[in-house]
Design a protein around this motif. Structure first.
Motif, PDB file in Angstrom:
ATOM      1  N   LYS A 125       0.816  -1.215   0.000  1.00 38.05           N
ATOM      2  CA  LYS A 125       0.000   0.000   0.000  1.00 38.05           C
ATOM      3  C   LYS A 125       0.854   1.272   0.000  1.00 38.05           C
ATOM      4  O   LYS A 125       0.441   2.292  -0.555  1.00 38.05           O
ATOM      5  CB  LYS A 125      -0.961  -0.018   1.187  1.00 38.05           C
ATOM      6  CG  LYS A 125      -1.973  -1.151   1.075  1.00 38.05           C
ATOM      7  CD  LYS A 125      -2.946  -1.151   2.237  1.00 38.05           C
ATOM      8  CE  LYS A 125      -3.999  -2.239   2.039  1.00 38.05           C
ATOM      9  NZ  LYS A 125      -4.978  -2.259   3.126  1.00 38.05           N
ATOM     10  N   THR A 126       2.032   1.211   0.625  1.00 34.63           N
ATOM     11  CA  THR A 126       2.889   2.398   0.611  1.00 34.63           C
ATOM     12  C   THR A 126       3.446   2.663  -0.792  1.00 34.63           C
ATOM     13  O   THR A 126       3.886   3.778  -1.069  1.00 34.63           O
ATOM     14  CB  THR A 126       4.051   2.288   1.623  1.00 34.63           C
ATOM     15  OG1 THR A 126       4.855   1.143   1.311  1.00 34.63           O
ATOM     16  CG2 THR A 126       3.548   2.202   3.049  1.00 34.63           C
ATOM     17  N   ASP A 128       1.854   3.225  -3.315  1.00 33.49           N
ATOM     18  CA  ASP A 128       1.055   4.308  -3.892  1.00 33.49           C
ATOM     19  C   ASP A 128       1.558   5.688  -3.478  1.00 33.49           C
ATOM     20  O   ASP A 128       1.083   6.704  -3.993  1.00 33.49           O
ATOM     21  CB  ASP A 128      -0.413   4.166  -3.473  1.00 33.49           C
ATOM     22  CG  ASP A 128      -1.057   2.913  -4.066  1.00 33.49           C
ATOM     23  OD1 ASP A 128      -0.564   2.421  -5.101  1.00 33.49           O
ATOM     24  OD2 ASP A 128      -2.050   2.431  -3.488  1.00 33.49           O
ATOM     25  N   TYR A 129       2.493   5.723  -2.532  1.00 32.89           N
ATOM     26  CA  TYR A 129       3.065   6.971  -2.012  1.00 32.89           C
ATOM     27  C   TYR A 129       4.586   6.822  -2.095  1.00 32.89           C
ATOM     28  O   TYR A 129       5.229   6.418  -1.115  1.00 32.89           O
ATOM     29  CB  TYR A 129       2.605   7.211  -0.570  1.00 32.89           C
ATOM     30  CG  TYR A 129       1.097   7.219  -0.430  1.00 32.89           C
ATOM     31  CD1 TYR A 129       0.381   8.408  -0.518  1.00 32.89           C
ATOM     32  CD2 TYR A 129       0.388   6.025  -0.231  1.00 32.89           C
ATOM     33  CE1 TYR A 129      -1.000   8.420  -0.407  1.00 32.89           C
ATOM     34  CE2 TYR A 129      -0.996   6.031  -0.126  1.00 32.89           C
ATOM     35  CZ  TYR A 129      -1.678   7.219  -0.213  1.00 32.89           C
ATOM     36  OH  TYR A 129      -3.050   7.230  -0.107  1.00 32.89           O
ATOM     37  N   ALA A 154      -2.440  10.185   3.684  1.00 32.87           N
ATOM     38  CA  ALA A 154      -2.809   8.796   3.387  1.00 32.87           C
ATOM     39  C   ALA A 154      -3.749   8.222   4.443  1.00 32.87           C
ATOM     40  O   ALA A 154      -4.631   7.420   4.131  1.00 32.87           O
ATOM     41  CB  ALA A 154      -1.554   7.939   3.284  1.00 32.87           C
ATOM     42  N   GLU A 156      -5.433   5.911   6.896  1.00 37.06           N
ATOM     43  CA  GLU A 156      -5.444   4.455   7.085  1.00 37.06           C
ATOM     44  C   GLU A 156      -5.183   3.679   5.797  1.00 37.06           C
ATOM     45  O   GLU A 156      -5.083   2.449   5.827  1.00 37.06           O
ATOM     46  CB  GLU A 156      -6.782   4.024   7.685  1.00 37.06           C
ATOM     47  CG  GLU A 156      -7.005   4.581   9.074  1.00 37.06           C
ATOM     48  CD  GLU A 156      -8.313   4.116   9.698  1.00 37.06           C
ATOM     49  OE1 GLU A 156      -8.999   3.260   9.097  1.00 37.06           O
ATOM     50  OE2 GLU A 156      -8.643   4.609  10.785  1.00 37.06           O
ATOM     51  N   LYS A 157      -5.047   4.363   4.678  1.00 44.35           N
ATOM     52  CA  LYS A 157      -4.886   3.677   3.386  1.00 44.35           C
ATOM     53  C   LYS A 157      -3.578   2.911   3.272  1.00 44.35           C
ATOM     54  O   LYS A 157      -3.424   2.100   2.366  1.00 44.35           O
ATOM     55  CB  LYS A 157      -4.976   4.694   2.240  1.00 44.35           C
ATOM     56  CG  LYS A 157      -6.329   5.327   2.077  1.00 44.35           C
ATOM     57  CD  LYS A 157      -6.292   6.363   0.965  1.00 44.35           C
ATOM     58  CE  LYS A 157      -7.574   7.191   0.968  1.00 44.35           C
ATOM     59  NZ  LYS A 157      -7.376   8.473   0.303  1.00 44.35           N
ATOM     60  N   VAL A 158      -2.607   3.168   4.156  1.00 39.74           N
ATOM     61  CA  VAL A 158      -1.308   2.493   4.056  1.00 39.74           C
ATOM     62  C   VAL A 158      -1.153   1.341   5.059  1.00 39.74           C
ATOM     63  O   VAL A 158      -0.080   0.759   5.180  1.00 39.74           O
ATOM     64  CB  VAL A 158      -0.136   3.490   4.212  1.00 39.74           C
ATOM     65  CG1 VAL A 158      -0.081   4.419   3.007  1.00 39.74           C
ATOM     66  CG2 VAL A 158      -0.247   4.288   5.500  1.00 39.74           C
ATOM     67  N   SER A 160      -2.663  -2.419   6.798  1.00 40.14           N
ATOM     68  CA  SER A 160      -3.491  -3.625   6.684  1.00 40.14           C
ATOM     69  C   SER A 160      -3.616  -4.211   8.076  1.00 40.14           C
ATOM     70  O   SER A 160      -2.718  -4.049   8.912  1.00 40.14           O
ATOM     71  CB  SER A 160      -2.854  -4.652   5.748  1.00 40.14           C
ATOM     72  OG  SER A 160      -2.905  -4.200   4.415  1.00 40.14           O
TER      73      SER A 160
END
Length: 200
Positions: A125-126, A128-129, A154, A156-158, A160
């Motif tokens: 997920k990271t 994406d950044y 970001a 909580e998007k980074v 799991s």
């Protein structure tokens, strides 16, 4: 923040002004004096704590137990904001060098296990950044003032997370013994005759 330059302090103040959520800002303001300044790891700890509280439905004042898988920065928010410390057995640090934490509430009386949650900073997920990803994988040296705005944006998007069953350990009666070597008193865990200092 005394180890930061004046420019870094100004940048940090600019970052904090961008935090619109009053609860998050309050959390950051409580953690900074304890930790010394706001680091990326400390903010990750705050964000992980907030995920755990929501997902486990932790009420205000309810005790939690935390196992951090790094000793760097991330454990401090759990101490300040949740009262989970090493001294009260609410915080364990397993220094695996991972940006991961497991959190659970207190088990009901007589229970053998309790539901917990394990949260990780997820490299999938990271990605994406890119700058956050580079910081996380240590492929680029980035100051906190560059990483923090990315983490805030970001949210909580980074991360799991997954629910886990945690075995409840039975508390043994504390046994105090006199070390056969140094003569000092120590807590005996098994049937050892020497304290930890004398067995090293």
């Amino acid at each position: 923040m005394n180890k930061n330059s004046d420019e870094e302090k100004r940048q940090m103040e600019t970052i904090l002004k961008q935090v619109k959520d009053p609860e998050l800002r309050s959390q950051i303001e409580k953690v900074v004096p304890f930790h010394g300044f706001l680091t990326s790891g400390a903010l990750i700890g705050i964000q992980m704590l907030n995920i755990a509280r929501r997902e486990l439905d932790v009420q205000n004042g309810e005790r939690i137990y935390v196992t951090c898988e790094t000793k760097s920065c991330m454990p401090d928010p759990f101490q300040i904001l949740a009262g989970a410390t090493i001294g009260n057995n609410g915080l364990k640090i397993m220094n695996f060098g991972k940006m991961a934490v497991t959190v659970n509430k207190q088990a009901p009386e007589g229970a053998n296990n309790v539901k917990g949650i394990r949260i990780i900073l997820d490299p999938e997920k990271t990605k994406d950044y890119p700058k956050l990803h580079a910081w996380f994988l240590n492929t680029e040296k980035l100051p906190h003032v560059e990483v923090l705005p990315i983490l805030l944006a970001a949210g909580e998007k980074v991360y799991s997370w997954k629910f886990v069953d945690i075995e409840v350990s039975v508390r043994k009666k504390k046994r105090i013994r006199c070390c056969k070597n140094c003569g000092e008193m120590f807590i005996q865990h098994d049937n050892e005759l020497l304290c930890g200092g004398c067995t090293e």
